[in-house]
Design an enzyme around this catalytic site. Structure first.
Site, PDB file in Angstrom:
ATOM      1  N   GLU A 346       0.985  -1.243  -0.010  1.00  0.00           N
ATOM      2  CA  GLU A 346      -0.073   0.004  -0.108  1.00  0.00           C
ATOM      3  C   GLU A 346       0.877   1.250  -0.117  1.00  0.00           C
ATOM      4  O   GLU A 346       0.450   2.273   0.405  1.00  0.00           O
ATOM      5  CB  GLU A 346      -1.136  -0.096   1.208  1.00  0.00           C
ATOM      6  CG  GLU A 346      -1.688  -1.391   1.292  1.00  0.00           C
ATOM      7  CD  GLU A 346      -3.338  -1.281   1.188  1.00  0.00           C
ATOM      8  OE1 GLU A 346      -3.542  -0.145   1.167  1.00  0.00           O
ATOM      9  OE2 GLU A 346      -3.751  -2.137   1.236  1.00  0.00           O
TER      10      GLU A 346
HETATM   11  C1  LIG Z   1       1.429  -9.721   1.266  1.00  0.00           C
HETATM   12  C2  LIG Z   1       1.399  -8.900  -0.002  1.00  0.00           C
HETATM   13  C3  LIG Z   1       0.080  -8.296  -0.345  1.00  0.00           C
HETATM   14  C4  LIG Z   1      -0.160  -7.447  -1.427  1.00  0.00           C
HETATM   15  N1  LIG Z   1      -1.428  -7.380  -1.884  1.00  0.00           N
HETATM   16  C5  LIG Z   1      -1.666  -6.515  -3.071  1.00  0.00           C
HETATM   17  C6  LIG Z   1      -3.046  -6.258  -3.429  1.00  0.00           C
HETATM   18  O1  LIG Z   1      -3.979  -6.828  -3.103  1.00  0.00           O
HETATM   19  N2  LIG Z   1      -3.201  -5.831  -4.499  1.00  0.00           N
HETATM   20  C7  LIG Z   1      -2.067  -5.090  -5.375  1.00  0.00           C
HETATM   21  O2  LIG Z   1      -2.218  -4.465  -6.229  1.00  0.00           O
HETATM   22  N3  LIG Z   1      -0.794  -5.293  -4.941  1.00  0.00           N
HETATM   23  C8  LIG Z   1      -0.683  -5.979  -3.675  1.00  0.00           C
HETATM   24  N4  LIG Z   1       0.615  -6.338  -3.214  1.00  0.00           N
HETATM   25  C9  LIG Z   1       1.924  -5.712  -3.897  1.00  0.00           C
HETATM   26  C10 LIG Z   1       2.445  -4.615  -3.243  1.00  0.00           C
HETATM   27  O3  LIG Z   1       1.738  -3.319  -3.347  1.00  0.00           O
HETATM   28  C11 LIG Z   1       3.895  -3.987  -3.773  1.00  0.00           C
HETATM   29  O4  LIG Z   1       4.685  -5.366  -3.576  1.00  0.00           O
HETATM   30  C12 LIG Z   1       4.475  -2.699  -3.240  1.00  0.00           C
HETATM   31  O5  LIG Z   1       3.728  -1.609  -3.985  1.00  0.00           O
HETATM   32  C13 LIG Z   1       5.974  -2.551  -3.581  1.00  0.00           C
HETATM   33  O6  LIG Z   1       6.227  -3.007  -5.185  1.00  0.00           O
HETATM   34  P1  LIG Z   1       7.306  -3.688  -5.501  1.00  0.00           P
HETATM   35  O7  LIG Z   1       7.290  -5.065  -4.759  1.00  0.00           O
HETATM   36  O8  LIG Z   1       7.076  -4.068  -7.027  1.00  0.00           O
HETATM   37  O9  LIG Z   1       8.717  -3.265  -5.027  1.00  0.00           O
HETATM   38  P2  LIG Z   1       9.368  -2.252  -5.906  1.00  0.00           P
HETATM   39  O10 LIG Z   1       8.462  -1.075  -6.597  1.00  0.00           O
HETATM   40  O11 LIG Z   1      10.387  -2.846  -6.916  1.00  0.00           O
HETATM   41  O12 LIG Z   1      10.466  -1.346  -4.785  1.00  0.00           O
HETATM   42  C14 LIG Z   1      11.681  -1.917  -4.190  1.00  0.00           C
HETATM   43  C15 LIG Z   1      12.046  -1.128  -3.195  1.00  0.00           C
HETATM   44  O13 LIG Z   1      12.594   0.238  -3.733  1.00  0.00           O
HETATM   45  C16 LIG Z   1      12.085   1.225  -3.114  1.00  0.00           C
HETATM   46  N5  LIG Z   1      11.476   2.427  -3.966  1.00  0.00           N
HETATM   47  C17 LIG Z   1      10.886   2.230  -5.124  1.00  0.00           C
HETATM   48  N6  LIG Z   1      10.544   3.386  -5.592  1.00  0.00           N
HETATM   49  C18 LIG Z   1      11.089   4.215  -4.960  1.00  0.00           C
HETATM   50  C19 LIG Z   1      11.408   5.668  -4.803  1.00  0.00           C
HETATM   51  N7  LIG Z   1      10.803   6.674  -6.047  1.00  0.00           N
HETATM   52  N8  LIG Z   1      12.239   6.258  -4.028  1.00  0.00           N
HETATM   53  C20 LIG Z   1      12.779   5.547  -2.778  1.00  0.00           C
HETATM   54  N9  LIG Z   1      12.560   4.128  -2.866  1.00  0.00           N
HETATM   55  C21 LIG Z   1      11.923   3.466  -3.797  1.00  0.00           C
HETATM   56  C22 LIG Z   1      10.753   0.682  -2.458  1.00  0.00           C
HETATM   57  O14 LIG Z   1      10.111   1.385  -1.339  1.00  0.00           O
HETATM   58  C23 LIG Z   1      11.127  -0.770  -2.068  1.00  0.00           C
HETATM   59  O15 LIG Z   1      11.717  -0.628  -0.949  1.00  0.00           O
HETATM   60  C24 LIG Z   1       1.040  -7.023  -2.203  1.00  0.00           C
HETATM   61  C25 LIG Z   1       2.234  -7.566  -1.751  1.00  0.00           C
HETATM   62  C26 LIG Z   1       2.453  -8.413  -1.000  1.00  0.00           C
HETATM   63  C27 LIG Z   1       3.787  -9.015  -0.439  1.00  0.00           C
END
Ligand SMILES: Cc1cc2nc3c(=O)[nH]c(=O)nc-3n(C[C@H](O)[C@H](O)[C@H](O)COP(=O)(O)OP(=O)(O)OC[C@H]3O[C@@H](n4cnc5c(N)ncnc54)[C@H](O)[C@@H]3O)c2cc1C
Length: 363
Positions: A346
């Protein structure tokens, strides 16, 4: 919020008291077994339906309780998407069943190459006949493999970037909707997340609102979701603080309770203070939301503080328990695993800081 009841009205306080009793009597006894087996929490959701929680985010008009309590994040994200982005036809078709728990929802935004930056999603919706062909892949979708309906966000106009994203409601069983594997996660093991492969056709009546409004809907929905995450963190931190306090009073070290030692008392005080700050931030954001005011920055602050607070508080609770806190005989290691996710989904902590700084710098 046991200590903050005086800040709630009578209906809110009695609803929360009822939920606290339900959680203590019905959910807590099953929590360790659910964590161990990793079984999806259908039974618990069914029990929750009887409390009115499945529709606590929805107005009475659509069968909801119209109470500002928050939980069941993925289901709420789905029904909120329809409430905020949809027309009355879609609301009438989905929300009454979502409110009673007869239908479970999921929220499909994240993709393998777009999580923190949802404007970069690649799932494509193109016009085909009198409807839409939707093609792409979603990942980490909570409830995705079992939900009765999933709100899918897809690009309808690639040139317009975030203004070219639209939302659609996909029913379970739609041809070309294929849940893949469920992830094996570190915590929150009673709630499963799925990959979803999409190559399906939808009639126009399944599109949520006007073309290009999907991103705005998703961002508004996530403001609500951040409050729900803050509430979960507060609940877990409260359980950890209660356990640590009880332990400190009864664990005897060198002939006196741990609670007699200044280092432990200070740790407990810091935990209580940290928790109270999160509760007040969450309450402020919830009040703004209830009053129909802008609460995006307040929701980010509440989510950021509560998710980092819950990490600190569960960690200190383990420290106070010593070696016992590290064992599975106590719920603290589960709490610590569960809250780890709260700093990621989120909008991660980094994204919340970006949002807060954005508000600060725009002023
Ligand atoms: C248990 C679980 C439930 C979930 N449920 C849902 C759901 O119901 N629906 C849905 O749509 N998604 C869901 N998600 C997805 C979740 O919202 C994403 O995993 C989350 O938004 C992070 O995206 P990512 O994993 O692609 O990480 P990335 O976007 O690849 O980020 C990797 C790291 O880089 C950092 N980062 C990225 N951009 C920046 C920036 N601009 N500045 C500084 N740091 C940055 C992030 O903070 C993170 O630490 C779920 C994930 C899990 C594991």
């Amino acid at each position: 919020m046991a200590d903050l009841y005086h800040m709630l009205d009578e209906a809110e306080a009695s609803f929360i008291t009822m939920l606290e009793r339900f959680a203590a009597e019905k959910l807590a006894p099953k929590a360790a077994a659910t964590d161990e087996s990793g079984a999806f929490v259908h039974a618990q959701l069914d029990g929750l339906a009887e409390t009115g929680m499945m529709g606590a985010n929805l107005p009475e008009k659509w069968g909801g309780a119209d109470i500002s309590a928050q939980a069941l994040t993925a289901h709420y994200l789905a029904s909120d998407s329809i409430l905020i982005g949809g027309d009355d036809d879609l609301r009438a078709r989905y929300l009454p069943d979502a409110a009673t728990g007869a239908k479970l929802g999921a929220f499909g935004l994240t993709e393998p190459t777009a999580g923190s930056d949802p404007a970069d999603i690649k799932t494509r919706a193109t016009r085909e006949g009198d409807g839409w062909r939707v093609k792409g892949r979603k990942c980490f979708i909570s409830n995705g493999g079992v939900a009765d309906f999933v709100v899918i966000y897809a690009v309808t106009d690639p040139a317009a970037r975030h203004r070219g994203i639209s939302a659609f409601v996909v029913d379970k069983g739609t041809s070309g909707f294929t849940p893949g594997r469920a992830e094996n996660t570190m915590g929150l093991r009673g709630g499963h997340v799925w990959e979803l492969d999409l190559d399906l056709w939808l009639p126009e009546s399944q599109r949520l609102g006007a073309e290009g409004t999907g991103f705005r809907t998703a961002m508004t929905v996530l403001d609500n979701g951040r409050l729900e995450v803050a509430a979960m963190c507060i609940g877990i931190a409260r359980a950890a603080l209660t356990a640590a306090t009880d332990w400190a009073k009864t664990r005897i070290i060198s002939g006196e309770p741990l609670a007699a030692k200044q280092g432990i008392r200070w740790m407990l005080a810091d935990m209580a203070l940290d928790l109270r700050a999160s509760e007040l931030l969450a309450l402020e954001a919830a009040r703004l939301r209830q009053d129909g005011a802008r609460f995006s920055e307040a929701a980010s602050m509440a989510k950021l503080h509560a998710s980092e607070m819950a990490h600190r508080v569960t960690d200190k609770a383990i420290q106070i328990h010593g070696g016992y806190g590290f064992t599975r005989d106590f719920p603290l290691e589960r709490h610590a695993r569960d809250v780890r996710m709260m700093r990621i989904y989120e909008g991660s902590s980094e994204i919340q800081r970006n949002i807060i700084a954005g508000h600060l710098l725009a002023a």
